[in-house]
Design an enzyme around this catalytic site. Structure first.
Site, PDB file in Angstrom:
ATOM      1  N   GLY A  49       0.784  -1.249   0.083  1.00 48.70           N
ATOM      2  CA  GLY A  49       0.033   0.114  -0.105  1.00 48.70           C
ATOM      3  C   GLY A  49       0.837   1.234   0.104  1.00 48.70           C
ATOM      4  O   GLY A  49       2.170   1.222   0.176  1.00 48.70           O
ATOM      5  N   GLN A  54       3.460  10.005   1.415  1.00 52.03           N
ATOM      6  CA  GLN A  54       4.950   9.274   1.388  1.00 52.03           C
ATOM      7  C   GLN A  54       5.550   9.473   0.157  1.00 52.03           C
ATOM      8  O   GLN A  54       6.626   9.181   0.127  1.00 52.03           O
ATOM      9  CB  GLN A  54       4.547   7.726   1.227  1.00 52.03           C
ATOM     10  CG  GLN A  54       3.769   7.307   2.777  1.00 52.03           C
ATOM     11  CD  GLN A  54       3.600   5.706   2.663  1.00 52.03           C
ATOM     12  OE1 GLN A  54       2.614   5.220   2.087  1.00 52.03           O
ATOM     13  NE2 GLN A  54       4.766   4.993   3.176  1.00 52.03           N
ATOM     14  N   CYS A 109       6.751  -0.504   7.218  1.00 53.81           N
ATOM     15  CA  CYS A 109       6.090   0.770   6.386  1.00 53.81           C
ATOM     16  C   CYS A 109       7.539   1.360   5.555  1.00 53.81           C
ATOM     17  O   CYS A 109       8.620   1.275   5.986  1.00 53.81           O
ATOM     18  CB  CYS A 109       5.778   1.726   7.361  1.00 53.81           C
ATOM     19  SG  CYS A 109       5.303   3.392   6.618  1.00 53.81           S
ATOM     20  N   LEU A 110       7.322   1.633   4.299  1.00 50.16           N
ATOM     21  CA  LEU A 110       8.116   2.257   3.463  1.00 50.16           C
ATOM     22  C   LEU A 110       8.646   3.384   3.985  1.00 50.16           C
ATOM     23  O   LEU A 110       9.916   3.781   3.763  1.00 50.16           O
ATOM     24  CB  LEU A 110       7.871   2.372   1.872  1.00 50.16           C
ATOM     25  CG  LEU A 110       7.153   0.970   1.301  1.00 50.16           C
ATOM     26  CD1 LEU A 110       6.238   1.543  -0.041  1.00 50.16           C
ATOM     27  CD2 LEU A 110       8.176   0.040   1.064  1.00 50.16           C
ATOM     28  N   HIS A 151      -3.817   1.045   8.092  1.00 52.80           N
ATOM     29  CA  HIS A 151      -2.365   1.694   7.898  1.00 52.80           C
ATOM     30  C   HIS A 151      -2.125   2.658   7.007  1.00 52.80           C
ATOM     31  O   HIS A 151      -1.926   3.630   7.412  1.00 52.80           O
ATOM     32  CB  HIS A 151      -1.575   0.514   7.883  1.00 52.80           C
ATOM     33  CG  HIS A 151       0.005   0.635   7.488  1.00 52.80           C
ATOM     34  ND1 HIS A 151       1.061   0.428   8.208  1.00 52.80           N
ATOM     35  CD2 HIS A 151       0.804   1.809   6.732  1.00 52.80           C
ATOM     36  CE1 HIS A 151       2.013   0.990   8.015  1.00 52.80           C
ATOM     37  NE2 HIS A 151       1.902   1.672   6.883  1.00 52.80           N
ATOM     38  N   GLU A 152      -2.945   2.529   5.845  1.00 47.49           N
ATOM     39  CA  GLU A 152      -2.682   3.741   4.763  1.00 47.49           C
ATOM     40  C   GLU A 152      -3.609   4.983   5.157  1.00 47.49           C
ATOM     41  O   GLU A 152      -2.879   6.012   4.901  1.00 47.49           O
ATOM     42  CB  GLU A 152      -3.156   2.963   3.150  1.00 47.49           C
ATOM     43  CG  GLU A 152      -2.089   2.060   2.994  1.00 47.49           C
ATOM     44  CD  GLU A 152      -0.868   2.131   3.125  1.00 47.49           C
ATOM     45  OE1 GLU A 152      -0.200   3.270   2.678  1.00 47.49           O
ATOM     46  OE2 GLU A 152      -0.021   1.100   3.212  1.00 47.49           O
ATOM     47  N   HIS A 155      -1.783   7.141   7.565  1.00 47.54           N
ATOM     48  CA  HIS A 155      -1.087   8.102   6.856  1.00 47.54           C
ATOM     49  C   HIS A 155      -1.500   9.463   6.627  1.00 47.54           C
ATOM     50  O   HIS A 155      -0.941  10.420   6.653  1.00 47.54           O
ATOM     51  CB  HIS A 155      -0.501   7.514   5.606  1.00 47.54           C
ATOM     52  CG  HIS A 155       0.911   6.718   5.945  1.00 47.54           C
ATOM     53  ND1 HIS A 155       2.118   6.918   6.334  1.00 47.54           N
ATOM     54  CD2 HIS A 155       0.960   5.211   5.470  1.00 47.54           C
ATOM     55  CE1 HIS A 155       2.805   5.768   6.478  1.00 47.54           C
ATOM     56  NE2 HIS A 155       2.256   4.952   5.911  1.00 47.54           N
TER      57      HIS A 155
HETATM   58 ZN    ZN Z   1       3.220   2.962   5.862  1.00 46.12          ZN
END
Ligand code: ZN
Length: 200
Positions: A49, A54, A109-110, A151-152, A155
């Site tokens: 995702g 991000q 997480c990226l 999670h997304e 953000h």
């Molecule tokens: Zn993340």
């Protein structure tokens, strides 16, 4: 189409609240381009995702996709979804979450590369959003997909999994691979109710 670089923990934009996408911008090339870049970046980074902040675009858009992901091999296949202005509401309204209504995942997480930590979330959520064509989405999501969308959308409010994880479970990716048993990496409460037969 382009892969963009990822904003990491510490860069202020990942802590800002992202703004709603204006309906009038839904059909514009600029929005289509941004969504393409998000998909390209998610795939190039082996994400399941990605949220627009991000890649340094502080707007409320997330993309999700899972398909034999090397970072999350136990995840099921989830077809590509684009969600604009998503609203995610847990199915269970109570503030205390019975285990059977929860899912716990060692999330990564990226924007927090190289780390994992266990997060417990509601396993069933209502997802309301617009898709890339501006059509209304109103669905019930369960299990791993429900955890990913939470999670997304976190953000979009500047919240990262590090805020929700049990701090004593934080670990580096290599130690996660080495020491966290496969059975603890994803624990979906709904499956805990079924009698275990693997010892038989
Ligand atoms: Zn993340």
């Amino acid at each position: 189409m382009a892969r963009r670089t990822i904003a990491r923990l510490g860069e202020p934009i990942v802590r800002q609240r992202a703004v709603e996408v204006d309906r009038r911008s839904l059909d514009t090339p600029a929005l289509a381009h941004l969504i393409e870049d998000m998909i390209d970046t998610m795939r190039a980074e082996n994400g399941v995702g990605l949220a627009a902040p991000q890649i340094r675009e502080s707007v409320r858009i997330v993309v999700i996709e899972a398909n034999k992901n090397p970072r999350y091999p136990q995840f099921p296949s989830i077809p590509l979804r684009v969600l604009i202005n998503p609203i995610v509401t847990p199915a269970s309204g109570s503030s205390t979450l019975p285990p059977r209504d929860s899912i716990s995942i060692y999330e990564g997480c990226l924007s927090v590369p190289g780390m994992r930590g266990r997060v417990v979330r509601p396993r069933s959520v209502r997802v309301q959003a617009l898709d890339a064509e501006g059509k209304t989405i109103d669905e019930q999501w369960e299990g791993i997909a429900a955890a990913i969308i939470q999670h997304e959308t976190d953000h979009l409010d500047g919240t990262l999994f590090v805020d929700r994880a049990d701090p004593r479970t934080f670990c580096f990716s290599e130690e996660y691979e080495q020491y966290v048993p496969a059975a603890l990496r994803v624990v979906d409460g709904s499956e805990e109710d079924t009698p275990r037969t693997e010892d038989a």
